[in-house]
Write a protein that holds these residues in place. Structure first.
Motif, PDB file in Angstrom:
ATOM      1  N   TRP A 112       0.433   0.875   1.241  1.00 56.33           N
ATOM      2  CA  TRP A 112       0.677   2.315   1.353  1.00 56.33           C
ATOM      3  C   TRP A 112       2.163   2.581   1.552  1.00 56.33           C
ATOM      4  O   TRP A 112       2.888   1.807   2.190  1.00 56.33           O
ATOM      5  CB  TRP A 112      -0.085   2.877   2.545  1.00 56.33           C
ATOM      6  CG  TRP A 112      -1.523   3.149   2.294  1.00 56.33           C
ATOM      7  CD1 TRP A 112      -2.327   2.538   1.381  1.00 56.33           C
ATOM      8  CD2 TRP A 112      -2.335   4.092   2.979  1.00 56.33           C
ATOM      9  NE1 TRP A 112      -3.588   3.040   1.462  1.00 56.33           N
ATOM     10  CE2 TRP A 112      -3.626   4.001   2.434  1.00 56.33           C
ATOM     11  CE3 TRP A 112      -2.108   5.001   3.994  1.00 56.33           C
ATOM     12  CZ2 TRP A 112      -4.671   4.784   2.858  1.00 56.33           C
ATOM     13  CZ3 TRP A 112      -3.149   5.779   4.427  1.00 56.33           C
ATOM     14  CH2 TRP A 112      -4.418   5.681   3.863  1.00 56.33           C
ATOM     15  N   HIS A 113       2.615   3.689   1.029  1.00 55.22           N
ATOM     16  CA  HIS A 113       3.995   4.124   1.202  1.00 55.22           C
ATOM     17  C   HIS A 113       4.174   4.570   2.657  1.00 55.22           C
ATOM     18  O   HIS A 113       3.247   5.072   3.284  1.00 55.22           O
ATOM     19  CB  HIS A 113       4.288   5.288   0.247  1.00 55.22           C
ATOM     20  CG  HIS A 113       5.730   5.627   0.165  1.00 55.22           C
ATOM     21  ND1 HIS A 113       6.336   6.496   1.048  1.00 55.22           N
ATOM     22  CD2 HIS A 113       6.698   5.204  -0.686  1.00 55.22           C
ATOM     23  CE1 HIS A 113       7.618   6.609   0.752  1.00 55.22           C
ATOM     24  NE2 HIS A 113       7.860   5.842  -0.314  1.00 55.22           N
ATOM     25  N   PRO A 114       5.372   4.396   3.231  1.00 56.40           N
ATOM     26  CA  PRO A 114       5.593   4.822   4.619  1.00 56.40           C
ATOM     27  C   PRO A 114       5.266   6.297   4.868  1.00 56.40           C
ATOM     28  O   PRO A 114       4.837   6.656   5.961  1.00 56.40           O
ATOM     29  CB  PRO A 114       7.078   4.544   4.846  1.00 56.40           C
ATOM     30  CG  PRO A 114       7.390   3.436   3.913  1.00 56.40           C
ATOM     31  CD  PRO A 114       6.517   3.641   2.715  1.00 56.40           C
ATOM     32  N   TYR A 115       5.454   7.150   3.869  1.00 55.89           N
ATOM     33  CA  TYR A 115       5.084   8.554   4.047  1.00 55.89           C
ATOM     34  C   TYR A 115       3.573   8.715   4.211  1.00 55.89           C
ATOM     35  O   TYR A 115       3.105   9.579   4.940  1.00 55.89           O
ATOM     36  CB  TYR A 115       5.566   9.405   2.869  1.00 55.89           C
ATOM     37  CG  TYR A 115       7.068   9.586   2.814  1.00 55.89           C
ATOM     38  CD1 TYR A 115       7.829   9.598   3.984  1.00 55.89           C
ATOM     39  CD2 TYR A 115       7.722   9.746   1.610  1.00 55.89           C
ATOM     40  CE1 TYR A 115       9.204   9.763   3.943  1.00 55.89           C
ATOM     41  CE2 TYR A 115       9.092   9.915   1.555  1.00 55.89           C
ATOM     42  CZ  TYR A 115       9.825   9.920   2.728  1.00 55.89           C
ATOM     43  OH  TYR A 115      11.175  10.093   2.680  1.00 55.89           O
ATOM     44  N   GLU A 116       2.813   7.898   3.486  1.00 56.99           N
ATOM     45  CA  GLU A 116       1.347   7.948   3.634  1.00 56.99           C
ATOM     46  C   GLU A 116       0.931   7.438   5.004  1.00 56.99           C
ATOM     47  O   GLU A 116       0.046   8.001   5.650  1.00 56.99           O
ATOM     48  CB  GLU A 116       0.679   7.119   2.541  1.00 56.99           C
ATOM     49  CG  GLU A 116       0.856   7.678   1.145  1.00 56.99           C
ATOM     50  CD  GLU A 116       0.315   6.748   0.079  1.00 56.99           C
ATOM     51  OE1 GLU A 116      -0.413   7.239  -0.791  1.00 56.99           O
ATOM     52  OE2 GLU A 116       0.601   5.536   0.133  1.00 56.99           O
ATOM     53  N   LYS A 117       1.585   6.367   5.449  1.00 53.78           N
ATOM     54  CA  LYS A 117       1.274   5.810   6.769  1.00 53.78           C
ATOM     55  C   LYS A 117       1.659   6.780   7.887  1.00 53.78           C
ATOM     56  O   LYS A 117       1.020   6.799   8.938  1.00 53.78           O
ATOM     57  CB  LYS A 117       1.994   4.477   6.977  1.00 53.78           C
ATOM     58  CG  LYS A 117       1.464   3.359   6.106  1.00 53.78           C
ATOM     59  CD  LYS A 117       2.198   2.071   6.392  1.00 53.78           C
ATOM     60  CE  LYS A 117       1.710   0.953   5.520  1.00 53.78           C
ATOM     61  NZ  LYS A 117       2.397  -0.306   5.796  1.00 53.78           N
TER      62      LYS A 117
END
Length: 148
Positions: A106-111
């Motif tokens: 997952w992308h850090p923005y999603e996390k």
């Protein structure tokens, strides 16, 4: 995914009675699906039969349990109700568990949308890796340190 159905071990007498009662209650409910009053009446009669055998001595209780299981088998409908996702159900094994490693991608923005979940997940992941390394170290098997 829970794997409670994979646990092995001897069942106690009370566990066997409880399972027979649950199966029998589902059978009684399936006999007249369109009539809730008759379902309830049959459920009360079933409960009464189990209550009458509640205080039997163990040899008589074992015999009563075997008789009940035999009676259940004889009265069981060929299309007996089974939960779809349970072993033996029509949908068992259809929904595959979500692979955990995909969360690492997952992308850090999603996390960032789930900060508590990923914080706890990272702690548990570290604990799991430490337990695994300890287990491997105790077993004496040499493993390269490339999994980090």
């Amino acid at each position: 995914m829970a794997t409670n159905f994979l646990t092995a071990g001897a069942l106690t007498h009370s566990q066997k009675v409880i399972r027979l009662y649950k199966k029998s209650a589902r059978l009684v409910n399936g006999l007249c699906p369109q009539d809730p009053i008759r379902q309830r009446w049959n459920a009360v009669l079933l409960r009464d039969r189990f209550e009458k055998n509640k205080n039997l001595a163990m040899p008589e209780a074992i015999a009563a349990l075997e008789d009940g299981e035999t009676e259940f088998f004889k009265k069981k409908d060929p299309n007996f109700f089974q939960f779809p996702l349970s072993p033996g159900g029509v949908a068992y094994g259809r929904v595959l568990p979500f692979p955990d490693f995909l969360l690492d991608m997952w992308h850090p923005y999603e996390k960032a949308q789930y900060p508590h979940y990923f914080a706890v997940r990272d702690i548990r992941k570290r604990e799991y890796i430490e337990r695994y390394e300890k287990m491997v170290k105790e077993s004496g098997v040499h493993v390269d340190d490339h999994h980090h």
